[in-house]
Scaffold this motif. Structure first.
Motif, mmCIF file in Angstrom:
data_model
loop_
_atom_site.group_PDB
_atom_site.id
_atom_site.type_symbol
_atom_site.label_atom_id
_atom_site.label_comp_id
_atom_site.label_asym_id
_atom_site.label_seq_id
_atom_site.Cartn_x
_atom_site.Cartn_y
_atom_site.Cartn_z
ATOM 1 N N ILE A 61 0.821 -1.136 0.030
ATOM 2 C CA ILE A 61 0.137 -0.089 -0.015
ATOM 3 C C ILE A 61 0.948 1.122 0.028
ATOM 4 C CG2 ILE A 61 -1.532 1.269 1.135
ATOM 5 C CD1 ILE A 61 -2.826 -1.080 -0.170
ATOM 6 N N TYR A 62 1.987 1.307 0.671
ATOM 7 C CA TYR A 62 2.812 2.357 0.618
ATOM 8 C C TYR A 62 3.503 2.646 -0.590
ATOM 9 C CZ TYR A 62 7.099 5.001 2.242
ATOM 10 O OH TYR A 62 7.938 6.074 2.544
ATOM 11 N N LEU A 63 3.788 1.548 -1.250
ATOM 12 C CA LEU A 63 4.515 1.524 -2.637
ATOM 13 C C LEU A 63 3.277 2.112 -3.618
ATOM 14 C CD1 LEU A 63 6.558 -1.537 -2.868
ATOM 15 C CD2 LEU A 63 7.360 0.873 -2.561
ATOM 16 N N ILE A 64 2.037 1.779 -3.512
ATOM 17 C CA ILE A 64 1.146 2.068 -4.276
ATOM 18 C C ILE A 64 0.949 3.471 -4.269
ATOM 19 C CG2 ILE A 64 -1.425 2.131 -4.604
ATOM 20 C CD1 ILE A 64 -1.018 -1.153 -4.456
ATOM 21 N N GLU A 65 0.912 4.059 -2.860
ATOM 22 C CA GLU A 65 0.748 5.714 -2.686
ATOM 23 C C GLU A 65 1.886 6.245 -3.351
ATOM 24 O OE1 GLU A 65 0.106 8.950 0.841
ATOM 25 O OE2 GLU A 65 0.000 6.884 1.173
ATOM 26 N N LYS A 66 3.199 6.010 -3.204
ATOM 27 C CA LYS A 66 4.434 6.464 -3.694
ATOM 28 C C LYS A 66 4.039 6.697 -5.273
ATOM 29 C CE LYS A 66 9.032 6.709 -2.689
ATOM 30 N NZ LYS A 66 9.086 8.043 -1.759
ATOM 31 N N TYR A 67 3.797 5.301 -6.082
ATOM 32 C CA TYR A 67 3.869 5.476 -7.447
ATOM 33 C C TYR A 67 2.627 5.779 -8.037
ATOM 34 C CZ TYR A 67 8.315 3.119 -7.753
ATOM 35 O OH TYR A 67 9.899 2.840 -7.845
ATOM 36 N N PHE A 68 1.506 5.440 -7.412
ATOM 37 C CA PHE A 68 0.280 5.846 -7.891
ATOM 38 C C PHE A 68 -0.308 7.206 -7.452
ATOM 39 C CE2 PHE A 68 0.469 1.313 -8.963
ATOM 40 C CZ PHE A 68 -0.244 1.520 -10.260
ATOM 41 N N ASP A 69 -1.014 7.311 -6.320
ATOM 42 C CA ASP A 69 -1.522 8.242 -5.511
ATOM 43 C C ASP A 69 -1.982 7.854 -4.380
ATOM 44 O OD1 ASP A 69 -3.878 7.904 -6.488
ATOM 45 O OD2 ASP A 69 -4.071 9.551 -7.611
ATOM 46 N N ARG A 70 -2.427 8.933 -3.554
ATOM 47 C CA ARG A 70 -2.863 8.471 -2.239
ATOM 48 C C ARG A 70 -4.371 8.032 -2.256
ATOM 49 N NH1 ARG A 70 -1.851 7.900 3.215
ATOM 50 N NH2 ARG A 70 -3.789 8.368 4.614
ATOM 51 N N GLN A 71 -5.370 8.388 -3.377
ATOM 52 C CA GLN A 71 -6.467 8.054 -3.476
ATOM 53 C C GLN A 71 -6.318 6.557 -4.141
ATOM 54 O OE1 GLN A 71 -9.475 9.600 -2.584
ATOM 55 N NE2 GLN A 71 -10.354 7.452 -3.111
ATOM 56 N N THR A 72 -5.560 6.325 -4.899
ATOM 57 C CA THR A 72 -5.344 4.621 -5.202
ATOM 58 C C THR A 72 -4.959 3.794 -4.059
ATOM 59 O OG1 THR A 72 -4.771 5.461 -7.559
ATOM 60 C CG2 THR A 72 -4.284 3.020 -6.846
ATOM 61 N N ALA A 73 -4.243 4.176 -3.406
ATOM 62 C CA ALA A 73 -3.738 3.578 -2.058
ATOM 63 C C ALA A 73 -4.793 3.428 -1.004
ATOM 64 C CB ALA A 73 -2.484 4.245 -1.378
ATOM 65 N N ILE A 74 -5.795 4.294 -1.002
ATOM 66 C CA ILE A 74 -7.055 4.285 -0.010
ATOM 67 C C ILE A 74 -7.939 3.139 -0.825
ATOM 68 C CG2 ILE A 74 -9.219 5.401 0.598
ATOM 69 C CD1 ILE A 74 -7.258 7.924 0.808
ATOM 70 N N TYR A 75 -8.039 3.375 -2.019
ATOM 71 C CA TYR A 75 -8.792 2.270 -2.711
ATOM 72 C C TYR A 75 -8.527 1.020 -2.475
ATOM 73 C CZ TYR A 75 -11.122 -0.505 -6.487
ATOM 74 O OH TYR A 75 -11.678 -1.198 -7.156
ATOM 75 N N CYS A 76 -7.271 0.621 -2.628
ATOM 76 C CA CYS A 76 -6.881 -0.862 -2.482
ATOM 77 C C CYS A 76 -6.745 -1.195 -1.190
ATOM 78 C CB CYS A 76 -5.333 -0.751 -2.834
ATOM 79 S SG CYS A 76 -5.116 -0.688 -4.898
ATOM 80 N N SER A 77 -6.630 -0.250 0.066
ATOM 81 C CA SER A 77 -6.714 -0.424 1.444
ATOM 82 C C SER A 77 -8.122 -0.879 1.623
ATOM 83 C CB SER A 77 -6.085 0.698 2.100
ATOM 84 O OG SER A 77 -7.320 1.637 2.408
ATOM 85 N N LYS A 78 -9.145 -0.595 1.125
ATOM 86 C CA LYS A 78 -10.401 -0.608 1.354
ATOM 87 C C LYS A 78 -10.890 -2.032 0.716
ATOM 88 C CE LYS A 78 -12.325 4.100 2.153
ATOM 89 N NZ LYS A 78 -12.954 5.170 1.782
ATOM 90 N N VAL A 79 -10.499 -2.320 -0.565
ATOM 91 C CA VAL A 79 -10.783 -3.491 -1.177
ATOM 92 C C VAL A 79 -10.270 -4.662 -0.494
ATOM 93 C CG1 VAL A 79 -10.437 -4.596 -3.162
ATOM 94 C CG2 VAL A 79 -10.978 -2.383 -3.393
ATOM 95 N N PHE A 80 -8.894 -4.582 -0.071
ATOM 96 C CA PHE A 80 -8.337 -5.694 0.529
ATOM 97 C C PHE A 80 -8.163 -5.606 2.028
ATOM 98 C CE2 PHE A 80 -6.294 -5.391 -3.790
ATOM 99 C CZ PHE A 80 -6.177 -6.598 -4.239
ATOM 100 N N GLN A 81 -8.994 -4.369 2.647
ATOM 101 C CA GLN A 81 -9.099 -4.253 4.131
ATOM 102 C C GLN A 81 -7.662 -4.506 4.842
ATOM 103 O OE1 GLN A 81 -12.375 -6.477 5.640
ATOM 104 N NE2 GLN A 81 -13.492 -6.686 3.687
ATOM 105 N N ILE A 82 -6.778 -3.550 4.104
ATOM 106 C CA ILE A 82 -5.541 -3.251 4.907
ATOM 107 C C ILE A 82 -5.520 -2.036 5.636
ATOM 108 C CG2 ILE A 82 -3.126 -3.233 4.559
ATOM 109 C CD1 ILE A 82 -3.601 -4.758 1.798
ATOM 110 N N GLU A 83 -5.082 -1.982 6.840
ATOM 111 C CA GLU A 83 -5.027 -0.663 7.501
ATOM 112 C C GLU A 83 -3.844 0.178 7.066
ATOM 113 O OE1 GLU A 83 -4.078 0.762 12.245
ATOM 114 O OE2 GLU A 83 -4.330 -1.518 11.804
ATOM 115 N N MET A 84 -4.229 1.369 6.920
ATOM 116 C CA MET A 84 -3.198 2.204 6.280
ATOM 117 C C MET A 84 -2.073 2.832 7.120
ATOM 118 S SD MET A 84 -5.068 4.141 3.020
ATOM 119 C CE MET A 84 -3.377 4.851 2.642
#
Length: 326
Positions: free
Chosen positions: A175-198
């Motif tokens: 999730i950290y890498l996704i925020e770094k390479y994509f953006d915060r919103q994409t990281a939030i989306y993935c954290s919600k889909v996979f239910q990973i605490e950010m």
């Protein structure tokens, strides 16, 4: 389009970190395409064998490509290894050299859990900070003394090299890498889909301190045993070093070299580990446990406990003991 390489090392290593990294980055790519009308990464699994078996042949992975077919990549992810680190490193020398070459050519590299052993074997971590599973810390320090191991940290980020703590905490790294390479919103989306605490940043509360005795200094080993046998007592480090006929300065130096901790830090970790077990398995009060492990000052006990676990004594007790009186 950028290129992501997820390494598939030879040997019976960890399948979940390969699959997890692939699935979450693929979902981030799909979301990016949905919102931006393009994909950010071409994602490939790469190894040195056409097929790698896991869990005695129960599962297998067939990498998309051999690493020799990838001349340039932007991000390399190294999955976690099995516990036979020497065998894993010996079997994957070609991969290790390839990872180092890619970093020198501008790629960033992330290691998952004990994948830090492979990353460290490349020499890229020398003089840098890194994390790995707390249970592998002693072996790691013995094998790679030039690396600044920080097992309390969940994620390290230094000069395009990322590492993380143990087991399924790799999800937080992804999730950290996704925020770094994509953006915060994409990281939030993935954290919600996979239910990973950010935004988790520590693995301290999960660590189980078992001592640090994979060394050859018999005097330090005796001192460790002495500390462990005097759990409910206050120990003077001057008296302890004198007991073993070593100057305090030399005693501290040898202790740090052997264990990675000062004698005081080691004593604190032993006492806190005992306190944790009491909080997990008994209905004793904070004060009762504090006295049992040799503390008489609540403030001092709380500060040491929180420094080592990342939690206050009462928060730790309430989280891990369902039978505790509120």
């Amino acid at each position: 389009m950028q290129h992501l390489t997820i390494i598939v090392p030879d040997g019976e290593n960890n399948l979940s970190s390969i699959v997890g990294a692939y699935k979450i980055f693929s979902r981030a790519n799909a979301y990016w395409k949905q919102t931006k009308n393009t994909e950010l990464f071409a994602i490939q699994l790469a190894g040195i064998s056409k097929e790698v078996e896991f869990y005695e042949g129960l599962f297998s992975v067939r990498p998309h490509v051999n690493i020799s077919e990838i001349t340039k990549t932007n991000l390399v992810i190294i999955p976690s290894l099995n516990h036979n680190y020497n065998k894993a490193l010996e079997s994957n020398k070609v991969l290790i050299d390839w990872v180092e070459k890619q970093y020198r050519q501008g790629a960033e590299v992330a290691s998952i859990c004990t994948g830090a052993f492979m990353l460290a074997a490349s020499g890229l971590l020398n003089g840098k900070s890194c994390s790995t599973h707390w249970a592998a810390a002693e072996s790691f320090r013995a094998m790679f003394p030039k690396v600044n191991l920080q097992t309390d940290l969940l994620i390290t980020d230094e000069n395009g090299i990322y590492t993380n703590g143990g087991a399924y905490s790799f999800l937080n790294l992804i999730i950290y890498l996704i925020e770094k390479y994509f953006d915060r919103q994409t990281a939030i989306y993935c954290s919600k889909v996979f239910q990973i605490e950010m935004d988790r940043n520590s693995q301290s509360e999960f660590a189980i301190f078992t001592g640090q005795k994979l060394h050859e200094d018999d005097t330090v080993k005796k001192a460790q045993s002495y500390i462990e046998s005097k759990l409910n007592e206050k120990i003077s480090m001057e008296d302890l070093s004198a007991t073993f006929s070593v100057s305090r300065r030399n005693f501290d130096r040898r202790f740090i070299k052997a264990t990675g901790n000062t004698p005081v830090e080691y004593m604190q970790r032993v006492k806190v580990e005992s306190a944790k077990k009491a909080f997990e398995n008994t209905r004793k009060t904070i004060n009762e446990v504090m006295y049992e492990v040799g503390y008489s000052d609540v403030k001092a006990f709380r500060e040491v406990f929180k420094k080592i676990t990342g939690m206050s004594p009462i928060d730790y007790r309430n989280k891990y003991n369902k039978d505790v009186m509120v």
